[in-house]
Design a protein around this motif. Sequence first.
Motif, PDB file in Angstrom:
ATOM      1  N   ILE A   1      -4.203  -1.883  -3.915  1.00 41.90           N
ATOM      2  CA  ILE A   1      -3.653  -0.810  -4.754  1.00 41.90           C
ATOM      3  C   ILE A   1      -4.734  -0.106  -5.576  1.00 41.90           C
ATOM      4  CG2 ILE A   1      -1.430  -1.983  -4.840  1.00 41.90           C
ATOM      5  CD1 ILE A   1      -1.986  -2.709  -7.722  1.00 41.90           C
TER       6      ILE A   1
ATOM      7  N   ARG B   1      -4.545   2.025  -9.001  1.00 43.84           N
ATOM      8  CA  ARG B   1      -3.165   1.950  -9.508  1.00 43.84           C
ATOM      9  C   ARG B   1      -2.907   0.662 -10.280  1.00 43.84           C
ATOM     10  NH1 ARG B   1       0.733   4.887  -7.753  1.00 43.84           N
ATOM     11  NH2 ARG B   1       1.430   4.356  -9.840  1.00 43.84           N
TER      12      ARG B   1
ATOM     13  N   LYS C   1       0.827  -1.209   0.000  1.00 42.04           N
ATOM     14  CA  LYS C   1       0.000   0.000   0.000  1.00 42.04           C
ATOM     15  C   LYS C   1       0.861   1.258   0.000  1.00 42.04           C
ATOM     16  CE  LYS C   1      -3.863   2.163   2.464  1.00 42.04           C
ATOM     17  NZ  LYS C   1      -4.825   2.008   3.601  1.00 42.04           N
ATOM     18  N   TYR C   2       1.885   1.262   0.844  1.00 41.44           N
ATOM     19  CA  TYR C   2       2.768   2.429   0.945  1.00 41.44           C
ATOM     20  C   TYR C   2       3.454   2.724  -0.388  1.00 41.44           C
ATOM     21  CZ  TYR C   2       7.138   4.901   1.937  1.00 41.44           C
ATOM     22  OH  TYR C   2       8.201   5.770   1.897  1.00 41.44           O
TER      23      TYR C   2
ATOM     24  N   ASN D   1       0.991   4.009  -3.059  1.00 37.02           N
ATOM     25  CA  ASN D   1       0.539   5.375  -2.784  1.00 37.02           C
ATOM     26  C   ASN D   1       1.609   6.429  -3.028  1.00 37.02           C
ATOM     27  OD1 ASN D   1      -1.978   4.425  -2.071  1.00 37.02           O
ATOM     28  ND2 ASN D   1      -1.608   4.492   0.132  1.00 37.02           N
ATOM     29  N   HIS D   2       2.874   6.017  -3.023  1.00 36.84           N
ATOM     30  CA  HIS D   2       3.982   6.968  -3.209  1.00 36.84           C
ATOM     31  C   HIS D   2       4.667   6.795  -4.560  1.00 36.84           C
ATOM     32  CE1 HIS D   2       3.334   7.287   1.134  1.00 36.84           C
ATOM     33  NE2 HIS D   2       3.979   8.444   1.078  1.00 36.84           N
ATOM     34  N   ASP D   3       4.009   6.113  -5.472  1.00 45.36           N
ATOM     35  CA  ASP D   3       4.514   5.925  -6.835  1.00 45.36           C
ATOM     36  C   ASP D   3       5.895   5.276  -6.842  1.00 45.36           C
ATOM     37  OD1 ASP D   3       4.238   6.043  -9.600  1.00 45.36           O
ATOM     38  OD2 ASP D   3       5.292   7.957  -9.749  1.00 45.36           O
TER      39      ASP D   3
END
Length: 285
Positions: A233, A236, A200-201, A204-206
């Motif tokens: 995700i 994404r 997830k991290y 979320n931060h590409d």
Amino acid sequence: MNVLKKSNESPINRIIPISTVDGPGARTAVFLQQCNIGCLYCHNPETQKMCRHCGACVKKCSTGALMIESGKVVWNKELCIHCDTCIQNCPNNASPKVNTMTASELMGEIQKNIPFIRGITVSGGECSLYPQFLTELFQLAQKASLTCLMDSNGMVDLQKYPELMKVTNGVMLDIKAWDVKVYQRLTKASSNKIVKKNLKYLANHDLLKEIRIVYVPDYVDANDAIEGIASIIKERKKDIPLKLISFRNHGVRGPLSNSRTPTKSEMLELKNLAEIQGFENITIV
């Protein structure tokens, strides 16, 4: 599992000067020694642990490239013919052919390849066990205009290392299994909670550049993994590459050494499920 005390050093198992399978384009691939899990399907189990200097490999070396000095196994590169007999006979999933290098020393080796590569990929073992070493290495690599990727099992909480994440262009995340009991059986780890947190991290931060699933029939819950990844995700999934990898038993030791490779139709079924879940960039290898 602890990181090395000398944070600017790391045990290097192998350096592939130019690789086209460890991320986009031609890259130098670096394999660090030591892992925090023990996958039953590991294709390079000799990277899992550090040498205990038991000497079992010395007895099997036909060229005299290995010897015991002051109670430790010493490797003579000049005499080694890389037959890997030492690795095959190690009782500890380790290798005597490991060099400890600083980030600067490793960058010196990488610089030899710069006219031919667009970046570096650091794998393992598990590269995230050495976050401070990676941070320094990636800083040096980016000064040389190289992109920096990690190939990780996701079992180290990457949010705890913001300085590393600042100089990391992306992470190729290997999702071993989804259900915790399946994960435990496959990896000998207690939980995959951190893996899902990292998933997830990074999304979320590409920073999630590729998701990998190695499918071993009867051992990996690939269907659940595809659905679970999609649920985390979310939107994404249209952009992030999903690589579905057919298990092959090359180099595998232990209970999965004789397991079968999934059929083409089985892999296509997984791809179809991934498409239904909304993935668009899917590769079967």
